[in-house]
Design an enzyme around this catalytic site. Structure first.
Site, PDB file in Angstrom:
ATOM      1  N   ASP A   1       0.984  -1.152  -0.035  1.00 58.22           N
ATOM      2  CA  ASP A   1       0.027   0.014  -0.095  1.00 58.22           C
ATOM      3  C   ASP A   1       0.982   1.330  -0.005  1.00 58.22           C
ATOM      4  O   ASP A   1       1.778   1.467   0.867  1.00 58.22           O
ATOM      5  CB  ASP A   1      -0.681   0.015   1.274  1.00 58.22           C
ATOM      6  CG  ASP A   1      -2.187   0.945   1.368  1.00 58.22           C
ATOM      7  OD1 ASP A   1      -2.357   1.415   0.195  1.00 58.22           O
ATOM      8  OD2 ASP A   1      -2.190   1.201   2.360  1.00 58.22           O
TER       9      ASP A   1
ATOM     10  N   ASP B   1       2.771   4.893  -5.642  1.00 57.98           N
ATOM     11  CA  ASP B   1       1.899   6.134  -5.252  1.00 57.98           C
ATOM     12  C   ASP B   1       3.119   7.327  -5.632  1.00 57.98           C
ATOM     13  O   ASP B   1       3.612   7.681  -4.686  1.00 57.98           O
ATOM     14  CB  ASP B   1       1.633   6.296  -3.763  1.00 57.98           C
ATOM     15  CG  ASP B   1       0.699   7.481  -3.684  1.00 57.98           C
ATOM     16  OD1 ASP B   1       0.702   8.357  -4.566  1.00 57.98           O
ATOM     17  OD2 ASP B   1       0.097   7.761  -2.420  1.00 57.98           O
TER      18      ASP B   1
ATOM     19  N   HIS C   1      -8.044   9.895   3.417  1.00 52.36           N
ATOM     20  CA  HIS C   1      -7.334   8.837   4.471  1.00 52.36           C
ATOM     21  C   HIS C   1      -7.781   9.553   5.956  1.00 52.36           C
ATOM     22  O   HIS C   1      -7.896  10.550   6.353  1.00 52.36           O
ATOM     23  CB  HIS C   1      -5.887   8.888   4.327  1.00 52.36           C
ATOM     24  CG  HIS C   1      -5.373   7.957   3.285  1.00 52.36           C
ATOM     25  ND1 HIS C   1      -4.990   8.819   1.860  1.00 52.36           N
ATOM     26  CD2 HIS C   1      -5.591   6.747   2.758  1.00 52.36           C
ATOM     27  CE1 HIS C   1      -4.695   7.855   1.208  1.00 52.36           C
ATOM     28  NE2 HIS C   1      -5.024   6.830   1.644  1.00 52.36           N
TER      29      HIS C   1
ATOM     30  N   GLY D   1      -8.820   5.609   1.009  1.00 53.70           N
ATOM     31  CA  GLY D   1      -9.486   6.559   1.883  1.00 53.70           C
ATOM     32  C   GLY D   1     -11.134   6.387   2.082  1.00 53.70           C
ATOM     33  O   GLY D   1     -11.984   6.995   2.248  1.00 53.70           O
TER      34      GLY D   1
ATOM     35  N   SER E   1     -12.946   4.520   4.481  1.00 58.56           N
ATOM     36  CA  SER E   1     -13.624   4.111   5.629  1.00 58.56           C
ATOM     37  C   SER E   1     -14.884   4.789   5.948  1.00 58.56           C
ATOM     38  O   SER E   1     -14.758   6.227   5.420  1.00 58.56           O
ATOM     39  CB  SER E   1     -12.696   4.219   6.851  1.00 58.56           C
ATOM     40  OG  SER E   1     -11.806   2.939   7.015  1.00 58.56           O
TER      41      SER E   1
ATOM     42  N   ASN F   1     -10.243   0.379  -0.328  1.00 57.04           N
ATOM     43  CA  ASN F   1      -9.276   0.403   0.711  1.00 57.04           C
ATOM     44  C   ASN F   1     -10.015   0.787   2.096  1.00 57.04           C
ATOM     45  O   ASN F   1     -10.522   1.989   2.114  1.00 57.04           O
ATOM     46  CB  ASN F   1      -8.016   1.392   0.579  1.00 57.04           C
ATOM     47  CG  ASN F   1      -7.259   0.715  -0.573  1.00 57.04           C
ATOM     48  OD1 ASN F   1      -7.538  -0.198  -1.454  1.00 57.04           O
ATOM     49  ND2 ASN F   1      -5.991   1.559  -0.595  1.00 57.04           N
TER      50      ASN F   1
HETATM   51  P1  13P Z   1      -9.035   4.955   5.272  1.00 59.12           P
HETATM   52  O1  13P Z   1      -8.209   5.638   6.295  1.00 59.12           O
HETATM   53  O2  13P Z   1     -10.313   5.772   4.973  1.00 59.12           O
HETATM   54  O3  13P Z   1      -9.401   3.589   6.014  1.00 59.12           O
HETATM   55  O4  13P Z   1      -8.036   4.717   4.040  1.00 59.12           O
HETATM   56  C1  13P Z   1      -7.129   3.395   3.993  1.00 59.12           C
HETATM   57  C2  13P Z   1      -6.438   3.492   2.840  1.00 59.12           C
HETATM   58  O5  13P Z   1      -6.777   3.983   1.822  1.00 59.12           O
HETATM   59  C3  13P Z   1      -5.247   2.741   2.775  1.00 59.12           C
HETATM   60  O6  13P Z   1      -4.353   3.037   1.568  1.00 59.12           O
HETATM   61  O1  G3H Z   2      -3.556   4.884   3.825  1.00 56.17           O
HETATM   62  C1  G3H Z   2      -2.829   4.524   4.765  1.00 56.17           C
HETATM   63  C2  G3H Z   2      -3.258   3.301   5.441  1.00 56.17           C
HETATM   64  O2  G3H Z   2      -4.359   3.545   6.256  1.00 56.17           O
HETATM   65  C3  G3H Z   2      -1.801   2.841   6.270  1.00 56.17           C
HETATM   66  O3  G3H Z   2      -1.593   3.728   7.415  1.00 56.17           O
HETATM   67  O4  G3H Z   2       0.638   4.218   6.882  1.00 56.17           O
HETATM   68  O5  G3H Z   2      -0.533   4.304   9.145  1.00 56.17           O
HETATM   69  O6  G3H Z   2      -0.051   2.198   8.094  1.00 56.17           O
HETATM   70  P1  G3H Z   2      -0.308   3.543   7.941  1.00 56.17           P
HETATM   71 ZN    ZN Z   3      -4.287   4.787   0.965  1.00 49.36          ZN
END
Ligand code: 13P
Ligand code: G3H
Ligand code: ZN
Length: 322
Positions: free
Chosen positions: A83, A105, A181, A225, A227, A267
Site C-alpha cells: 500500500d 504512489d 485517509h 480513503g 472508511s 481500501n
Molecule cells: P481509510 O483511512 O479511509 O481507512 O483508508 C485506507 C487506505 O486508503 C489505505 O491505503
Molecule cells: O493509507 C494508509 C493506510 O491507512 C495505512 O496507514 O501508513 O499508518 O500504516 P499507515
Molecule cells: Zn490509501
C-alpha cells in the site's frame, strides 16, 4: 491455493458489479480477523501492507502471517499488496519478497515524474509476475508520515487518465473523487449536520468517476480513503476514555454505488482501527484487573472480523465470489 495477483479478481469484480476489499494488516489479530471473515463468506480478499506496517512488524513477519492465512483459508483467493509504495526500491523489495501486487504512489509528483516512476516499477513488476496499482490525483488526509491538507488535495483530471495508463502500463488506477485517509475526512465546516446532529460529508464526485470510466473501458479503478468511520465505534471510543470529536467518514451507500461501477478495489483501514480501539478501551474499562493481552485482543480480533463481514456483504458485495 497460493497467493494470487489481483488480475482475475478485478476482471470478475468489474463484470459482476462488485468490489474487492483491501484491508491493511499490521499484526496477527488483524490478519486473522480479516481472513476468517473472508474465508467464511467465500470472498476474495486483498491484504495490504504499508511502509509503516513494514517498519512496525517487519516484512518477514507480515509475509509469514499472510502465508499462514493462505494455509488456513485454502478456498479463497488472497492477494498480498504493498500500500502506498513511495519509491522504486520499496516496490522492488516487496516484489522480491513475495508480494503479488504493489502500489507505486507518485501522485505527489508532476504528471511526467509520476509516469516515469510508475513505468519503472511496472517494468520490474511485470517481469516478475506482479501487478501494479498507480495513483493520479491527490487525496487529503494522513498516510504514514505524509499529511496532505484539504487545500493541497485535488480531484483526478479525467482527461489525463488514458495517457497515464497507456504510457505506464499500470494494471489499476487509484483516483481522487473526494475520499480521504484517516478518521477525520472532513472538517465540520465542510459538512452539514442532520436532524440528530451527525455530520454529513459532501458527496463523492461520481461525475469524475464516470468520466474516468468512459475513458478507460474495462479498466479497474481503485478508491483509497474509504472508511466510513461508523459513529457507533466513535461513541464507544469516546465513552471509554477516548477523545475523537467530529470523526467522520464516507457514507457506505456511496461506496456501494462505486462498487457497482468500475471501482474494483476499495481500501479500508481506519474502520478496523476504530473497531479494535473501541473494543480494547471497553474491555480495559470493564476489566481493570485483567492484564493478559489475549483477553483484550480476543474481542478486538472479533471486532475486526465483524467489521470485515459487514463490509464484504453490505459495502463490497463480494461475498460468495471466491
Ligand atoms: P481509510 O483511512 O479511509 O481507512 O483508508 C485506507 C487506505 O486508503 C489505505 O491505503
Ligand atoms: O493509507 C494508509 C493506510 O491507512 C495505512 O496507514 O501508513 O499508518 O500504516 P499507515
Ligand atoms: Zn490509501
Amino acid at each position: 491455493m497460493p497467493l494470487v495477483t489481483t488480475t482475475e479478481m478485478f476482471k470478475k469484480a468489474y463484470d459482476g458489479g462488485y468490489a474487492i476489499g483491501a484491508f491493511n494488516v499490521n499484526n496477527m489479530e488483524i490478519v486473522q480477523g480479516i481472513t476468517e471473515a473472508a474465508g467464511e463468506l467465500k470472498s476474495p480478499v486483498i491484504l495490504q501492507v504499508s511502509k509503516g506496517a513494514r517498519a512496525y512488524a517487519n516484512h518477514t513477519y507480515l509475509v509469514k502471517l499472510v502465508e499462514a492465512a493462505v494455509i488456513e483459508n485454502p478456498d479463497i483467493p488472497i492477494a498480498l499488496h504493498l500500500d502506498h509504495g513511495d519509491s522504486f526500491e520499496l516496490c522492488k523489495s516487496c516484489i522480491d519478497g513475495g508480494f503479488t501486487s504493489v502500489m507505486i504512489d507518485a501522485s505527489s509528483k508532476s504528471f511526467e515524474d509520476n509516469i516515469a516512476l510508475t513505468k519503472q516499477v511496472v517494468e520490474y513488476a511485470h517481469a516478475h509476475g506482479v501487478v501494479v496499482e498507480a495513483e493520479l490525483g491527490k487525496l487529503a488526509g494522513i498516510e504514514d508520515d505524509v499529511n496532505v491538507s484539504a487545500e493541497d488535495s485535488s480531484y483526478t483530471q479525467p482527461e489525463e487518465v488514458e495517457e497515464f495508463v497507456d504510457r505506464t502500463g499500470c494494471d489499476s488506477l487509484a483516483i481522487a473523487i473526494g475520499t480521504s485517509h484517516g478518521a477525520y475526512k472532513f472538517t465540520p465546516d465542510q459538512c452539514t449536520r442532520n436532524a440528530d446532529g451527525i455530520l454529513v460529508p459532501p458527496p463523492l464526485r461520481f461525475d469524475v468517476l464516470e468520466e474516468c470510466m468512459k475513458r478507460l473501458p474495462e479498466f479497474p479503478i481503485v478508491l483509497h480513503g474509504s472508511s466510513s468511520v461508523p459513529q457507533e465505534f466513535v461513541k464507544m471510543v469516546n465513552q471509554y476514555g477516548g477523545n475523537m470529536p467530529d470523526a467522520v467518514g464516507i457514507p457506505e451507500e456511496q461506496l456501494r454505488k462505486a462498487a457497482e461501477l468500475a471501482v474494483c478495489k476499495i481500501n479500508i483501514d481506519s474502520d478496523i482501527r476504530l473497531a479494535m480501539t473501541g473494543n480494547i478501551r471497553k474491555y480495559m474499562a470493564e476489566h481493570p484487573d485483567h492484564f493478559d493481552p489475549r483477553q483484550y485482543l480476543k474481542p478486538a480480533r472479533q471486532a475486526v472480523k465483524d467489521m470485515v463481514t459487514h463490509k464484504l456483504i453490505n459495502v463490497l458485495g463480494c461475498n460468495g465470489k471466491a
